[in-house]
Design a protein around this motif. Structure first.
Motif, PDB file in Angstrom:
ATOM      1  N   VAL A  11       9.604   0.548   5.440  1.00 27.99           N
ATOM      2  CA  VAL A  11       9.534  -0.856   5.832  1.00 27.99           C
ATOM      3  C   VAL A  11       9.873  -1.713   4.622  1.00 27.99           C
ATOM      4  O   VAL A  11       9.721  -1.295   3.474  1.00 27.99           O
ATOM      5  N   SER A  12      10.280  -2.920   4.888  1.00 29.85           N
ATOM      6  CA  SER A  12      10.650  -3.827   3.798  1.00 29.85           C
ATOM      7  C   SER A  12       9.403  -4.327   3.072  1.00 29.85           C
ATOM      8  O   SER A  12       8.291  -4.282   3.610  1.00 29.85           O
ATOM      9  N   GLU A  13       9.587  -4.810   1.867  1.00 24.61           N
ATOM     10  CA  GLU A  13       8.489  -5.403   1.100  1.00 24.61           C
ATOM     11  C   GLU A  13       7.928  -6.611   1.833  1.00 24.61           C
ATOM     12  O   GLU A  13       6.723  -6.835   1.842  1.00 24.61           O
ATOM     13  N   ASP A  14       8.808  -7.366   2.469  1.00 28.38           N
ATOM     14  CA  ASP A  14       8.360  -8.533   3.226  1.00 28.38           C
ATOM     15  C   ASP A  14       7.427  -8.107   4.356  1.00 28.38           C
ATOM     16  O   ASP A  14       6.378  -8.724   4.573  1.00 28.38           O
ATOM     17  N   PHE A  15       7.776  -7.046   5.066  1.00 28.01           N
ATOM     18  CA  PHE A  15       6.923  -6.546   6.142  1.00 28.01           C
ATOM     19  C   PHE A  15       5.583  -6.079   5.579  1.00 28.01           C
ATOM     20  O   PHE A  15       4.533  -6.377   6.145  1.00 28.01           O
ATOM     21  N   LYS A  16       5.612  -5.360   4.472  1.00 30.15           N
ATOM     22  CA  LYS A  16       4.370  -4.894   3.845  1.00 30.15           C
ATOM     23  C   LYS A  16       3.476  -6.080   3.500  1.00 30.15           C
ATOM     24  O   LYS A  16       2.270  -6.051   3.749  1.00 30.15           O
ATOM     25  N   ASN A  17       4.085  -7.103   2.916  1.00 29.56           N
ATOM     26  CA  ASN A  17       3.310  -8.286   2.521  1.00 29.56           C
ATOM     27  C   ASN A  17       2.726  -9.002   3.735  1.00 29.56           C
ATOM     28  O   ASN A  17       1.564  -9.413   3.726  1.00 29.56           O
TER      29      ASN A  17
END
Length: 99
Positions: A11-17
């Motif tokens: 998953v993208s860093e944005d999704f993780k955040n």
């Protein structure tokens, strides 16, 4: 019986955040609701603070002399529950370092 399969998921860093922030907010709201239900106010009188900590008024005055913050509004003095917890944790650290 406890067979666990691991499936890698990228998953993208944005999704993780966003995922982290969502669950952080849910946990924070639940914690705040539990505090409200417990009946412990954020700002207390000195007498209420003594009861919260479980100490006498004289001992509370000693904690004030050691640096426990209080808030004066007009003629009323209040104590922030968060300041009490922070102060006591700092004192715990001081005592642990003295051993």
């Amino acid at each position: 019986m406890n067979n666990v399969s691991v499936i890698p998921l990228q998953v993208s860093e944005d999704f993780k955040n966003q995922y982290f922030n969502f669950f952080y907010e849910v946990a924070k709201e639940a914690f705040e609701a539990a505090k409200q239900e417990s009946g412990i106010k954020r700002y207390m009188t000195k007498k209420e603070a003594c009861s919260f900590i479980g100490i006498s008024f004289n001992h509370f005055q000693k904690l004030e002399a050691l640096g426990l913050p209080t808030i004066q509004i007009g003629g009323k003095i209040l104590v922030d529950r968060e300041d009490i917890i922070k102060f006591l944790n700092q004192q715990k650290s001081v005592l642990s370092n003295m051993k």
